[in-house]
Scaffold this motif. Sequence first.
Motif, PDB file in Angstrom:
ATOM      1  N   LEU A  84      57.152  53.856  56.059  1.00  0.00           N
ATOM      2  CA  LEU A  84      57.756  54.762  57.039  1.00  0.00           C
ATOM      3  C   LEU A  84      58.866  54.101  57.859  1.00  0.00           C
ATOM      4  CD1 LEU A  84      57.841  57.517  58.351  1.00  0.00           C
ATOM      5  CD2 LEU A  84      55.972  56.812  59.865  1.00  0.00           C
ATOM      6  N   PRO A  85      58.665  52.918  58.458  1.00  0.00           N
ATOM      7  CA  PRO A  85      59.782  52.316  59.209  1.00  0.00           C
ATOM      8  C   PRO A  85      61.001  52.042  58.336  1.00  0.00           C
ATOM      9  CG  PRO A  85      57.705  51.188  59.679  1.00  0.00           C
ATOM     10  CD  PRO A  85      57.455  52.081  58.524  1.00  0.00           C
ATOM     11  N   LYS A  86      60.759  51.642  57.100  1.00  0.00           N
ATOM     12  CA  LYS A  86      61.874  51.376  56.181  1.00  0.00           C
ATOM     13  C   LYS A  86      62.692  52.644  55.944  1.00  0.00           C
ATOM     14  CE  LYS A  86      62.605  49.922  51.361  1.00  0.00           C
ATOM     15  NZ  LYS A  86      62.854  51.236  50.760  1.00  0.00           N
ATOM     16  N   LEU A  87      62.015  53.769  55.786  1.00  0.00           N
ATOM     17  CA  LEU A  87      62.728  55.028  55.559  1.00  0.00           C
ATOM     18  C   LEU A  87      63.528  55.447  56.789  1.00  0.00           C
ATOM     19  CD1 LEU A  87      59.945  57.020  53.663  1.00  0.00           C
ATOM     20  CD2 LEU A  87      61.988  55.965  52.682  1.00  0.00           C
ATOM     21  N   PHE A 105      56.864  51.292  63.709  1.00  0.00           N
ATOM     22  CA  PHE A 105      56.331  49.926  63.721  1.00  0.00           C
ATOM     23  C   PHE A 105      55.249  49.777  64.784  1.00  0.00           C
ATOM     24  CE2 PHE A 105      60.352  48.261  61.639  1.00  0.00           C
ATOM     25  CZ  PHE A 105      59.703  47.751  60.532  1.00  0.00           C
ATOM     26  N   ARG A 106      55.534  50.279  65.978  1.00  0.00           N
ATOM     27  CA  ARG A 106      54.553  50.168  67.060  1.00  0.00           C
ATOM     28  C   ARG A 106      53.278  50.938  66.722  1.00  0.00           C
ATOM     29  NH1 ARG A 106      58.947  51.319  71.866  1.00  0.00           N
ATOM     30  NH2 ARG A 106      59.691  49.161  72.136  1.00  0.00           N
ATOM     31  N   LEU A 108      50.095  42.492  58.196  1.00  0.00           N
ATOM     32  CA  LEU A 108      50.229  42.613  59.642  1.00  0.00           C
ATOM     33  C   LEU A 108      51.362  41.725  60.153  1.00  0.00           C
ATOM     34  CD1 LEU A 108      49.156  43.744  62.307  1.00  0.00           C
ATOM     35  CD2 LEU A 108      47.530  41.845  62.373  1.00  0.00           C
ATOM     36  N   ALA A 109      51.446  40.506  59.633  1.00  0.00           N
ATOM     37  CA  ALA A 109      52.510  39.593  60.051  1.00  0.00           C
ATOM     38  C   ALA A 109      53.881  40.136  59.650  1.00  0.00           C
ATOM     39  CB  ALA A 109      52.284  38.217  59.433  1.00  0.00           C
ATOM     40  N   LYS A 110      53.974  40.759  58.492  1.00  0.00           N
ATOM     41  CA  LYS A 110      55.256  41.315  58.053  1.00  0.00           C
ATOM     42  C   LYS A 110      55.701  42.449  58.973  1.00  0.00           C
ATOM     43  CE  LYS A 110      57.698  43.086  54.004  1.00  0.00           C
ATOM     44  NZ  LYS A 110      58.429  44.116  54.772  1.00  0.00           N
ATOM     45  N   VAL A 111      54.759  43.301  59.369  1.00  0.00           N
ATOM     46  CA  VAL A 111      55.105  44.389  60.289  1.00  0.00           C
ATOM     47  C   VAL A 111      55.571  43.818  61.627  1.00  0.00           C
ATOM     48  CG1 VAL A 111      54.179  46.352  61.579  1.00  0.00           C
ATOM     49  CG2 VAL A 111      53.559  46.043  59.183  1.00  0.00           C
ATOM     50  N   GLN A 112      54.869  42.812  62.129  1.00  0.00           N
ATOM     51  CA  GLN A 112      55.258  42.203  63.403  1.00  0.00           C
ATOM     52  C   GLN A 112      56.636  41.549  63.309  1.00  0.00           C
ATOM     53  OE1 GLN A 112      51.798  39.695  63.764  1.00  0.00           O
ATOM     54  NE2 GLN A 112      50.828  41.044  65.270  1.00  0.00           N
ATOM     55  N   LYS A 113      56.891  40.854  62.214  1.00  0.00           N
ATOM     56  CA  LYS A 113      58.186  40.189  62.053  1.00  0.00           C
ATOM     57  C   LYS A 113      59.319  41.204  61.920  1.00  0.00           C
ATOM     58  CE  LYS A 113      59.493  38.486  58.124  1.00  0.00           C
ATOM     59  NZ  LYS A 113      59.612  37.668  56.892  1.00  0.00           N
ATOM     60  N   ASP A 114      59.097  42.260  61.145  1.00  0.00           N
ATOM     61  CA  ASP A 114      60.144  43.268  60.966  1.00  0.00           C
ATOM     62  C   ASP A 114      60.443  43.996  62.273  1.00  0.00           C
ATOM     63  OD1 ASP A 114      60.283  42.554  58.336  1.00  0.00           O
ATOM     64  OD2 ASP A 114      59.115  44.246  57.580  1.00  0.00           O
ATOM     65  N   GLU A 145      59.673  42.013  74.252  1.00  0.00           N
ATOM     66  CA  GLU A 145      58.713  42.447  73.232  1.00  0.00           C
ATOM     67  C   GLU A 145      58.878  41.643  71.946  1.00  0.00           C
ATOM     68  OE1 GLU A 145      57.315  46.557  70.935  1.00  0.00           O
ATOM     69  OE2 GLU A 145      58.945  46.606  72.397  1.00  0.00           O
ATOM     70  N   SER A 146      60.126  41.404  71.545  1.00  0.00           N
ATOM     71  CA  SER A 146      60.350  40.642  70.313  1.00  0.00           C
ATOM     72  C   SER A 146      59.887  39.197  70.469  1.00  0.00           C
ATOM     73  CB  SER A 146      61.833  40.686  69.934  1.00  0.00           C
ATOM     74  OG  SER A 146      62.630  40.075  70.933  1.00  0.00           O
TER      75      SER A 146
END
Length: 588
Positions: free
Chosen positions: A194-197, A211-212, A226-232, A264-265
């Motif tokens: 979904l975030p990618k789209l 993402f949130r 989970l780490a990939k979502v946080q990094k993106d 936040e980042s």
Amino acid sequence: MLCACSGEQFKFEEPAPQSPESLATRDFSASGLSSTTGNLDWESKLEDAQVDEAESTLKEALSLNYEEARALLGRLEYQRGNFDAALQVFQGINVRTLSSRMSNSIAERTRSRKRSKGENVLAAGMSLHSVSLLLEAILLKAKSLEELGRVEEAARECKMILDIVESAFPYGIRESINEDFKLLEMFHKALELLPKLWIESGFLDEAITAFRRALVKPWCLDPRRLAKVQKDLAALLLYGGVEASLPSHFKSWGPAFPTNNMEESILLLFILAQKILYHEIEWDPEVIDHLTFALTISGQFESLADHVEQILPGIYNRAERWYFLALCYGAAGQYETALNLLKKVAGSSEAKCKPHLASFLLGAKLCAEDSKQARQGMDFALKVIDVSINQNEHLLGEAHKFLGVCYGNAARMSISDSERSSFNRESLNSLNHASSIGTWDPEIKFNLGLENAIQRNLASAFDNTMLYSEMTATSSERGWKLLALILSAEQRLRDAEDIVDLAIDESGSIHQLELLRLKAVLQIAQEQPKQAIETYRILLSLIQAQRERCEKNTDYEVRILYPYVDTLYIIHSNFSHNSEFSLFNCRH
């Protein structure tokens, strides 16, 4: 800590099955269904018959309902790459009317498994296998729309999966659902997609929200996902250019609530750095890259140094680690610490290693800014020259520039006349050599102008300073100031004052204080005490305006205000008593 999902991974991108018989057998063996269509020529039916005929055949052969048959047929078309045909099939499934039933079925079936075996459980509603099949159909429909370039529609379809599952689990999934791994896998794929789209369709604020949404509740994501979502999310907050503050209801988390994208980042990247430190996830160089950018922009160089020091040995070699730390401490103003680290790179322990030119050049630069470290800077610069000669012209020019500055500083610190004369000569030689290599570098011209001015070569100093002003488009306050000082040394005081007036008009309020002070001194030298007093009054009014905008600071008053007040008092006293006025009567 979110738990990791277990079970066999389901992949909807797997190769197309040889026949729908094998497809049906794989999908429905868990439900006790078996295929009885081994003698049917499925390939010819799907290629030649219409969608409705194929759907009817599937329903009769496998005892499927309308939606399940279309989900299977659509999957087959998607796997073949027929995205238009797959979309046509999936559009026949009215998910909106089924969404509430799907949510209720997920919630009821998962709750029933937590009850004791002795309880009677109602079997009403859809089976979890049917729900998983329909969720897969929605996901494949979204991917088909993406392939066809209809990305925004794809995002809205993908969002429906999250709505359905979140409605069934309003507080997240706190434990793995081993029996329903396919359902969970479809949901996890939708969380990632979904975030990618949204990003592809240009809705960055919606992407941040997606993402949130994946992070605020436990969704049983494995540590890697989970780490990939946080990094993106951290990368999007840093580079997306969209300010998306957290919703107000998150403020209940406490005073550590992040107030903007940067905070936040950084918080997300701190979490990822800790996970890497404790081996919860593998080393990812992008995390330290993002963290370096975020903390550098925020000016948190010491915090960055702390995280670099926590990086486990083996990621960077010793020279690279020391260089990275020296950059951090140098930017934080801890030059002594930075130089001590760079001395290690140049020490005997690294003698057998390949010379780390970046460290030597940084050492020369830091030493050039501190006259007490001039001789150490000469050593650093000479190391760069020895390695870069006939190899790297750019590094060679930079090394000669810093060497010339260090020679000049050493000359002014020297107590021997012969040594001072030698250093002055070497300073000009090195700077001229650097100028012949890096003719594009305005810093070399400025240093040449400054060094010539100090050595009283005023004509050469004037020419180089004018070149510096032209190269910087007359936007440098220190260039104007040096030019005015050179003109005043030539007793062209009126021209120097005109230069200062021009600089005051061009510069910002921060630089105007020093320029006004210089203008007053020039007016005093021209025996114009009235004009000097007026200039100091303007100067004091600017200082007062700055004081009103800032918090009361005693040190600020002592360093900035009192010297000007003292000077103004001396000028006014001399003028009032009509005594002979001289520039040397003024402390400044």
